[in-house]
Motif scaffolding. Structure first.
Motif, PDB file in Angstrom:
ATOM      1  N   SER A  35      12.487 -19.389   8.902  1.00  0.00           N
ATOM      2  CA  SER A  35      13.318 -19.965   7.841  1.00  0.00           C
ATOM      3  C   SER A  35      13.022 -19.308   6.497  1.00  0.00           C
ATOM      4  O   SER A  35      13.943 -19.005   5.725  1.00  0.00           O
ATOM      5  CB  SER A  35      13.085 -21.479   7.764  1.00  0.00           C
ATOM      6  N   ALA A  36      11.752 -19.074   6.214  1.00  0.00           N
ATOM      7  CA  ALA A  36      11.388 -18.401   4.953  1.00  0.00           C
ATOM      8  C   ALA A  36      11.953 -16.985   4.931  1.00  0.00           C
ATOM      9  O   ALA A  36      12.488 -16.534   3.907  1.00  0.00           O
ATOM     10  CB  ALA A  36       9.877 -18.378   4.778  1.00  0.00           C
ATOM     11  N   ALA A  37      11.860 -16.275   6.059  1.00  0.00           N
ATOM     12  CA  ALA A  37      12.372 -14.903   6.128  1.00  0.00           C
ATOM     13  C   ALA A  37      13.874 -14.873   5.868  1.00  0.00           C
ATOM     14  O   ALA A  37      14.373 -13.994   5.159  1.00  0.00           O
ATOM     15  CB  ALA A  37      12.055 -14.282   7.489  1.00  0.00           C
ATOM     16  N   TRP A  38      14.585 -15.823   6.418  1.00  0.00           N
ATOM     17  CA  TRP A  38      16.030 -15.883   6.208  1.00  0.00           C
ATOM     18  C   TRP A  38      16.344 -16.034   4.713  1.00  0.00           C
ATOM     19  O   TRP A  38      17.194 -15.330   4.172  1.00  0.00           O
ATOM     20  CB  TRP A  38      16.627 -17.052   7.005  1.00  0.00           C
ATOM     21  N   ARG A  39      15.629 -16.921   4.056  1.00  0.00           N
ATOM     22  CA  ARG A  39      15.851 -17.123   2.614  1.00  0.00           C
ATOM     23  C   ARG A  39      15.473 -15.893   1.796  1.00  0.00           C
ATOM     24  O   ARG A  39      16.152 -15.541   0.839  1.00  0.00           O
ATOM     25  CB  ARG A  39      15.066 -18.325   2.114  1.00  0.00           C
ATOM     26  N   ILE A  40      14.382 -15.266   2.164  1.00  0.00           N
ATOM     27  CA  ILE A  40      13.924 -14.078   1.432  1.00  0.00           C
ATOM     28  C   ILE A  40      14.918 -12.937   1.617  1.00  0.00           C
ATOM     29  O   ILE A  40      15.271 -12.246   0.659  1.00  0.00           O
ATOM     30  CB  ILE A  40      12.504 -13.682   1.882  1.00  0.00           C
ATOM     31  N   ARG A  41      15.392 -12.735   2.854  1.00  0.00           N
ATOM     32  CA  ARG A  41      16.397 -11.687   3.107  1.00  0.00           C
ATOM     33  C   ARG A  41      17.668 -11.947   2.309  1.00  0.00           C
ATOM     34  O   ARG A  41      18.291 -11.013   1.814  1.00  0.00           O
ATOM     35  CB  ARG A  41      16.739 -11.627   4.589  1.00  0.00           C
ATOM     36  N   ALA A  42      18.048 -13.199   2.214  1.00  0.00           N
ATOM     37  CA  ALA A  42      19.263 -13.560   1.483  1.00  0.00           C
ATOM     38  C   ALA A  42      19.166 -13.164   0.010  1.00  0.00           C
ATOM     39  O   ALA A  42      20.180 -12.941  -0.641  1.00  0.00           O
ATOM     40  CB  ALA A  42      19.547 -15.057   1.619  1.00  0.00           C
ATOM     41  N   SER A  43      17.945 -13.059  -0.501  1.00  0.00           N
ATOM     42  CA  SER A  43      17.757 -12.652  -1.896  1.00  0.00           C
ATOM     43  C   SER A  43      17.733 -11.128  -2.046  1.00  0.00           C
ATOM     44  O   SER A  43      17.567 -10.619  -3.147  1.00  0.00           O
ATOM     45  CB  SER A  43      16.467 -13.254  -2.462  1.00  0.00           C
ATOM     46  N   GLY A  44      17.864 -10.406  -0.916  1.00  0.00           N
ATOM     47  CA  GLY A  44      17.901  -8.955  -0.965  1.00  0.00           C
ATOM     48  C   GLY A  44      16.560  -8.277  -0.764  1.00  0.00           C
ATOM     49  O   GLY A  44      16.443  -7.060  -0.885  1.00  0.00           O
ATOM     50  N   ARG A  45      15.558  -9.031  -0.429  1.00  0.00           N
ATOM     51  CA  ARG A  45      14.204  -8.500  -0.245  1.00  0.00           C
ATOM     52  C   ARG A  45      13.972  -8.093   1.196  1.00  0.00           C
ATOM     53  O   ARG A  45      14.418  -8.763   2.116  1.00  0.00           O
ATOM     54  CB  ARG A  45      13.207  -9.581  -0.661  1.00  0.00           C
ATOM     55  N   ARG A  46      13.231  -7.003   1.400  1.00  0.00           N
ATOM     56  CA  ARG A  46      12.859  -6.591   2.755  1.00  0.00           C
ATOM     57  C   ARG A  46      11.741  -7.484   3.260  1.00  0.00           C
ATOM     58  O   ARG A  46      10.722  -7.663   2.585  1.00  0.00           O
ATOM     59  CB  ARG A  46      12.401  -5.133   2.781  1.00  0.00           C
ATOM     60  N   VAL A  47      11.937  -8.024   4.442  1.00  0.00           N
ATOM     61  CA  VAL A  47      10.952  -8.925   5.045  1.00  0.00           C
ATOM     62  C   VAL A  47      10.954  -8.722   6.552  1.00  0.00           C
ATOM     63  O   VAL A  47      11.995  -8.439   7.141  1.00  0.00           O
ATOM     64  CB  VAL A  47      11.244 -10.404   4.667  1.00  0.00           C
ATOM     65  N   GLU A  48       9.778  -8.822   7.131  1.00  0.00           N
ATOM     66  CA  GLU A  48       9.623  -8.758   8.582  1.00  0.00           C
ATOM     67  C   GLU A  48       8.757  -9.918   9.032  1.00  0.00           C
ATOM     68  O   GLU A  48       7.804 -10.295   8.344  1.00  0.00           O
ATOM     69  CB  GLU A  48       8.956  -7.450   9.026  1.00  0.00           C
ATOM     70  N   VAL A  49       9.096 -10.470  10.193  1.00  0.00           N
ATOM     71  CA  VAL A  49       8.287 -11.505  10.819  1.00  0.00           C
ATOM     72  C   VAL A  49       7.594 -10.876  12.021  1.00  0.00           C
ATOM     73  O   VAL A  49       8.260 -10.349  12.919  1.00  0.00           O
ATOM     74  CB  VAL A  49       9.143 -12.712  11.259  1.00  0.00           C
ATOM     75  N   LEU A  50       6.273 -10.908  12.016  1.00  0.00           N
ATOM     76  CA  LEU A  50       5.485 -10.416  13.137  1.00  0.00           C
ATOM     77  C   LEU A  50       4.987 -11.624  13.926  1.00  0.00           C
ATOM     78  O   LEU A  50       3.863 -12.080  13.765  1.00  0.00           O
ATOM     79  CB  LEU A  50       4.306  -9.566  12.655  1.00  0.00           C
ATOM     80  N   ALA A  88       3.427  -3.807   4.814  1.00  0.00           N
ATOM     81  CA  ALA A  88       3.277  -4.329   3.453  1.00  0.00           C
ATOM     82  C   ALA A  88       2.974  -3.210   2.459  1.00  0.00           C
ATOM     83  O   ALA A  88       3.455  -3.232   1.323  1.00  0.00           O
ATOM     84  CB  ALA A  88       2.194  -5.399   3.409  1.00  0.00           C
ATOM     85  N   SER A  89       2.204  -2.212   2.896  1.00  0.00           N
ATOM     86  CA  SER A  89       1.870  -1.111   1.993  1.00  0.00           C
ATOM     87  C   SER A  89       3.093  -0.259   1.653  1.00  0.00           C
ATOM     88  O   SER A  89       3.052   0.532   0.724  1.00  0.00           O
ATOM     89  CB  SER A  89       0.765  -0.231   2.595  1.00  0.00           C
ATOM     90  N   HIS A  90       4.172  -0.455   2.411  1.00  0.00           N
ATOM     91  CA  HIS A  90       5.432   0.249   2.150  1.00  0.00           C
ATOM     92  C   HIS A  90       6.487  -0.676   1.545  1.00  0.00           C
ATOM     93  O   HIS A  90       7.693  -0.429   1.669  1.00  0.00           O
ATOM     94  CB  HIS A  90       5.942   0.894   3.437  1.00  0.00           C
ATOM     95  N   GLY A  91       6.042  -1.753   0.915  1.00  0.00           N
ATOM     96  CA  GLY A  91       6.941  -2.613   0.162  1.00  0.00           C
ATOM     97  C   GLY A  91       7.610  -3.728   0.932  1.00  0.00           C
ATOM     98  O   GLY A  91       8.470  -4.425   0.397  1.00  0.00           O
ATOM     99  N   VAL A  92       7.224  -3.933   2.193  1.00  0.00           N
ATOM    100  CA  VAL A  92       7.821  -4.996   2.998  1.00  0.00           C
ATOM    101  C   VAL A  92       7.006  -6.275   2.830  1.00  0.00           C
ATOM    102  O   VAL A  92       5.771  -6.234   2.803  1.00  0.00           O
ATOM    103  CB  VAL A  92       7.874  -4.587   4.489  1.00  0.00           C
ATOM    104  N   LEU A  93       7.685  -7.380   2.712  1.00  0.00           N
ATOM    105  CA  LEU A  93       7.030  -8.684   2.717  1.00  0.00           C
ATOM    106  C   LEU A  93       6.897  -9.090   4.183  1.00  0.00           C
ATOM    107  O   LEU A  93       7.891  -9.198   4.893  1.00  0.00           O
ATOM    108  CB  LEU A  93       7.844  -9.708   1.931  1.00  0.00           C
ATOM    109  N   VAL A  94       5.680  -9.253   4.663  1.00  0.00           N
ATOM    110  CA  VAL A  94       5.414  -9.524   6.065  1.00  0.00           C
ATOM    111  C   VAL A  94       4.954 -10.965   6.226  1.00  0.00           C
ATOM    112  O   VAL A  94       4.013 -11.403   5.562  1.00  0.00           O
ATOM    113  CB  VAL A  94       4.330  -8.571   6.617  1.00  0.00           C
ATOM    114  N   LEU A  95       5.620 -11.678   7.117  1.00  0.00           N
ATOM    115  CA  LEU A  95       5.212 -13.022   7.495  1.00  0.00           C
ATOM    116  C   LEU A  95       4.657 -12.919   8.910  1.00  0.00           C
ATOM    117  O   LEU A  95       5.351 -12.451   9.820  1.00  0.00           O
ATOM    118  CB  LEU A  95       6.389 -13.991   7.454  1.00  0.00           C
ATOM    119  N   ALA A  96       3.413 -13.319   9.103  1.00  0.00           N
ATOM    120  CA  ALA A  96       2.756 -13.206  10.402  1.00  0.00           C
ATOM    121  C   ALA A  96       2.349 -14.582  10.910  1.00  0.00           C
ATOM    122  O   ALA A  96       1.245 -15.050  10.633  1.00  0.00           O
ATOM    123  CB  ALA A  96       1.548 -12.281  10.300  1.00  0.00           C
TER     124      ALA A  96
END
Length: 184
Positions: A29-44, A79-87
């Protein structure tokens, strides 16, 4: 890159907790909201990572440590390449979680630990994957928090009591933490 074209700083947000605590639900759910704001995010997700990254490992303490550090390595790399990672990963042993934190610190990559602190009784009632039922029936051993250790985080950046608030409230609290730390 953000919409403004400036390089965004990545980070790893590690959600630890018992099986069926709500880690993956909150992360998705957090990833969906973050993506909606235009931010790169990945869920591991821990289950996916175990299947695809650590398929040959079992559930001994050493294998769990290897699994967690592998996921931590991938998280830090992204993360070191600018991705917000949720694990959302159980990571039952403090030593393995600390190894991931140290790896992030050594590379200068932001890392936050979030404990999804749902009591085992609530998790067993949810039993999303049927693990608690299998353990109770004697078909499964080594279930974190039941017949194998789950070491509570001593000083997480946040504790979310997902059994006392809605998914939306949990996600808002998580996003507020990220904003407060200058991450999102």
């Amino acid at each position: 890159m953000s919409r403004s074209g400036a390089e965004e700083r990545g980070a790893t947000i590690w959600l630890t907790g018992l099986p069926s605590a709500g880690k993956s639900t909150i992360a998705a759910s957090a990833a969906w909201r973050i993506r909606a704001s235009g931010r790169r995010v990945e869920v591991l997700d821990g289950d996916d990572m175990r299947r695809f990254l650590s398929g040959g490992l079992g559930f001994s303490r050493a294998d769990r440590h290897t699994n967690v550090t592998r996921i931590g390595f991938v998280a830090e790399l992204l993360a070191s390449h600018g991705v917000l990672v949720l694990a959302p990963v159980i990571a039952p042993h403090a030593e393995a979680r600390e190894a991931v934190r140290r790896h992030h610190e050594a590379s200068g990559t932001p890392y936050l630990e979030v404990h999804v602190a749902t009591p085992v009784e609530v998790c067993a009632g949810r039993d999303v994957k049927g693990l608690y039922a299998k353990q109770a029936a004697g078909e499964l051993t080594g279930l974190s928090g039941v017949d194998d250790a789950y070491e509570l985080p001593a000083d997480p950046d946040m504790r979310i009591e997902a059994h006392r608030q809605s998914v939306d409230e949990s996600v808002r609290a998580l996003l507020d933490l990220l904003k407060g730390k200058g991450i999102a």
